[in-house]
Enzyme design. Structure first.
Site, PDB file in Angstrom:
ATOM      1  CG  ASP A  59      -2.104   0.954   1.021  1.00 22.28           C
ATOM      2  OD1 ASP A  59      -2.981   0.998   1.891  1.00 22.28           O
ATOM      3  OD2 ASP A  59      -2.120   1.673  -0.004  1.00 22.28           O
TER       4      ASP A  59
ATOM      5  CG  ASP B  28      -5.797  -5.109   2.408  1.00 27.00           C
ATOM      6  OD1 ASP B  28      -6.357  -4.301   1.642  1.00 27.00           O
ATOM      7  OD2 ASP B  28      -5.431  -4.824   3.571  1.00 27.00           O
TER       8      ASP B  28
ATOM      9  CB  CYS C  33     -11.246 -25.985  10.581  1.00 21.63           C
ATOM     10  SG  CYS C  33      -9.698 -25.250  10.010  1.00 21.63           S
TER      11      CYS C  33
ATOM     12  CB  CYS D  48      -6.168 -25.305   9.889  1.00 20.18           C
ATOM     13  SG  CYS D  48      -6.441 -24.828  11.604  1.00 20.18           S
TER      14      CYS D  48
ATOM     15  CB  CYS E  22      -8.859 -27.402  13.517  1.00 22.13           C
ATOM     16  SG  CYS E  22      -9.453 -25.708  13.722  1.00 22.13           S
TER      17      CYS E  22
ATOM     18  CG  HIS F 268      -8.747 -21.492  12.990  1.00 18.59           C
ATOM     19  ND1 HIS F 268      -9.240 -22.623  12.365  1.00 18.59           N
ATOM     20  CD2 HIS F 268      -9.808 -20.666  13.164  1.00 18.59           C
ATOM     21  CE1 HIS F 268     -10.543 -22.501  12.189  1.00 18.59           C
ATOM     22  NE2 HIS F 268     -10.912 -21.313  12.659  1.00 18.59           N
TER      23      HIS F 268
HETATM   24  N1  LIG Z   1      -4.029   3.666  -0.242  1.00 15.71           N
HETATM   25  C1  LIG Z   1      -5.213   3.387   0.342  1.00 15.71           C
HETATM   26  N2  LIG Z   1      -6.309   4.054  -0.046  1.00 15.71           N
HETATM   27  C2  LIG Z   1      -7.533   3.803   0.498  1.00 15.71           C
HETATM   28  O1  LIG Z   1      -8.519   4.480   0.135  1.00 15.71           O
HETATM   29  C3  LIG Z   1      -7.630   2.799   1.534  1.00 15.71           C
HETATM   30  C4  LIG Z   1      -8.855   2.535   2.160  1.00 15.71           C
HETATM   31  C5  LIG Z   1      -8.881   1.598   3.186  1.00 15.71           C
HETATM   32  N3  LIG Z   1      -9.890   1.220   3.998  1.00 15.71           N
HETATM   33  C6  LIG Z   1      -9.347   0.358   4.875  1.00 15.71           C
HETATM   34  N4  LIG Z   1     -10.063  -0.176   5.881  1.00 15.71           N
HETATM   35  C7  LIG Z   1      -9.401  -0.931   6.910  1.00 15.71           C
HETATM   36  C8  LIG Z   1     -10.438  -1.331   7.899  1.00 15.71           C
HETATM   37  N5  LIG Z   1      -9.840  -2.190   8.908  1.00 15.71           N
HETATM   38  C9  LIG Z   1     -10.860  -3.139   9.374  1.00 15.71           C
HETATM   39  C10 LIG Z   1     -10.324  -4.040  10.451  1.00 15.71           C
HETATM   40  C11 LIG Z   1      -9.732  -3.237  11.602  1.00 15.71           C
HETATM   41  C12 LIG Z   1      -8.715  -2.215  11.117  1.00 15.71           C
HETATM   42  C13 LIG Z   1      -9.268  -1.356   9.997  1.00 15.71           C
HETATM   43  N6  LIG Z   1      -8.031   0.142   4.672  1.00 15.71           N
HETATM   44  C14 LIG Z   1      -7.695   0.926   3.601  1.00 15.71           C
HETATM   45  C15 LIG Z   1      -6.491   1.162   2.968  1.00 15.71           C
HETATM   46  C16 LIG Z   1      -6.456   2.109   1.930  1.00 15.71           C
HETATM   47  N7  LIG Z   1      -5.258   2.382   1.296  1.00 15.71           N
END
Ligand SMILES: Nc1nc(=O)c2cc3nc(NCCN4CCCCC4)[nH]c3cc2[nH]1
Length: 373
Positions: A93, A267, A305, A307, A310, A336
């Protein structure tokens, strides 16, 4: 070409598609989930364990590696693959999102973002050119344009100004990218939850002909129904011959619903993050193994599962480890959870092959969400 996306099949029941992403470090069967390895490690897992569970591609972060150990150190090691002993594909990223979610005193200008390191407090800067320099040095197979992920909720005019700048930053990334034949640069569609702004962002970026496209600005606190709406009208604007990556999404329902709407790559830190406090994903929903009711439960986390965790350990033992802050505990829950999501994506791919993803979604949701509701 750094990558080649092979569209193998589109599901007749949904907009889902089966694909193959050819990269310099191997092939990724899509739809795919990418475990997150922010600091050049998927927390608590070795590369061999990730290979064993068939993780095809992992994500790492420009922002974090720029701050520590520094991209020059990683370059001196021969790049991120050599540094972390992972020879399958890596996506990085670009740092925009992480600056906003981690650093203090950040300030956006046309040039980029100035901020203070969340580690040392020193003043730093990242802009499109710097984000390309860092990712070129890391040597990841897929790199992301430097963008601003607008917060949610955000005023329409803020989102509009932000997406216009993000588009100008994307053009600067294309110019600054030094290794387009080895590292595929993906554009990132913004526009918040405003349909006309999403369309404007998608059209501007597709006109720049990136090898792949991410949908950013989501999974930032908006209701899931709104996220799915944004996907409904944004995905069709992206070329179907190129991969589509929904950033930051990783709960079981969102992975399936995203695949149904034509997303190829996902991701999220969710599976690894919740594992570390003893929350696990099972075919019957979430199971918080540190709960007292598992103290004498000698069954596996998930009887369905197969894995490593498990097959060899019980809920009682894992609960004991987590309660005792034993490192093996979070290793077993992490193994897991990742295995669970990677198998889920394998089942999604199989359902697409058999044109039955809608049925699969209904069956999976009934099991995963039904019992707990
Ligand atoms: N370059 C970039 N641009 C984005 O608009 C972006 C938007 C995003 N939105 C997320 N959400 C992450 C949500 N996550 C959920 C579990 C707990 C921690 C946060 N990650 C992102 C990463 C990103 N990276």
């Amino acid at each position: 070409m750094a990558i080649r996306y092979e569209l193998l099949k589109t599901c007749h029941q949904t907009g889902a598609r089966l694909g193959r992403l050819h990269t310099p470090h191997g092939i990724v069967e899509t739809p795919a989930f990418m475990p997150v390895g922010t600091l050049a490690t998927v927390k608590a897992m070795s590369p061999e364990e990730l290979e064993e569970m068939d993780a095809q591609i992992i994500l790492s972060n420009t922002y974090h590696l720029f701050l520590r150990p520094g991209h020059e150190v990683v370059a001196a090691a021969g790049g991120l693959h050599r540094f972390m002993h992972w020879n399958r594909p890596i996506l990085t990223d670009s740092g925009g999102f992480q600056v906003f979610s981690l650093s203090k005193l950040r300030h956006i200008t046309e040039d980029g973002v100035t901020f203070r390191s969340h580690i040392s407090g020193e003043p730093l800067f990242i802009g499109p050119e710097k984000a390309m320099e860092i990712q070129n040095a890391l040597g990841s197979d897929i790199i992301m344009a430097f963008d601003e992920c607008a917060p949610y909720p955000a005023e329409r005019e803020y989102v509009e100004t932000s997406l216009e700048r993000t588009t100008r930053w994307a053009e600067r990334c294309l110019k600054a990218h030094k290794r387009p034949d080895e590292q595929a640069l993906f554009g990132i569609v913004q526009g918040g939850v405003y349909r006309d702004l999403r369309e404007r962002s998608a059209r501007s970026l597709t006109a720049l002909d990136f090898p792949g496209y991410a949908i950013g600005g989501l999974s930032v606190g908006e209701p899931k129904e709104i996220m799915y709406d944004v996907l409904e009208y944004t995905v069709p604007l992206l070329p179907d011959t190129k991969p589509r990556y929904l950033m930051g999404v990783g709960s079981p329902d969102a992975l399936v619903e995203g695949a149904v709407r034509g997303i190829d790559m996902f991701d999220c830190v969710l599976p690894t993050r919740i594992a570390r406090n003893g929350t696990t994903m099972t075919s019957r929903g979430r199971l918080v193994v540190r709960n007292a009711k598992y103290a004498r439960d000698f069954s596996p986390l998930d009887p369905a599962c197969d894995c490593y965790t498990c097959r060899n350990y019980t809920r009682a033992y894992i609960r004991h480890l987590i309660k005792s802050d034993e490192i093996l505990g979070l290793r077993l829950t992490t193994y897991h959870n990742l295995y669970f999501l990677l198998r889920l994506m394998e089942n999604v791919r199989q359902a697409i092959r058999e044109d039955r993803l809608r049925n699969f979604r209904d069956e999976f949701f009934a099991q995963y969400y039904g019992q707990n509701s």
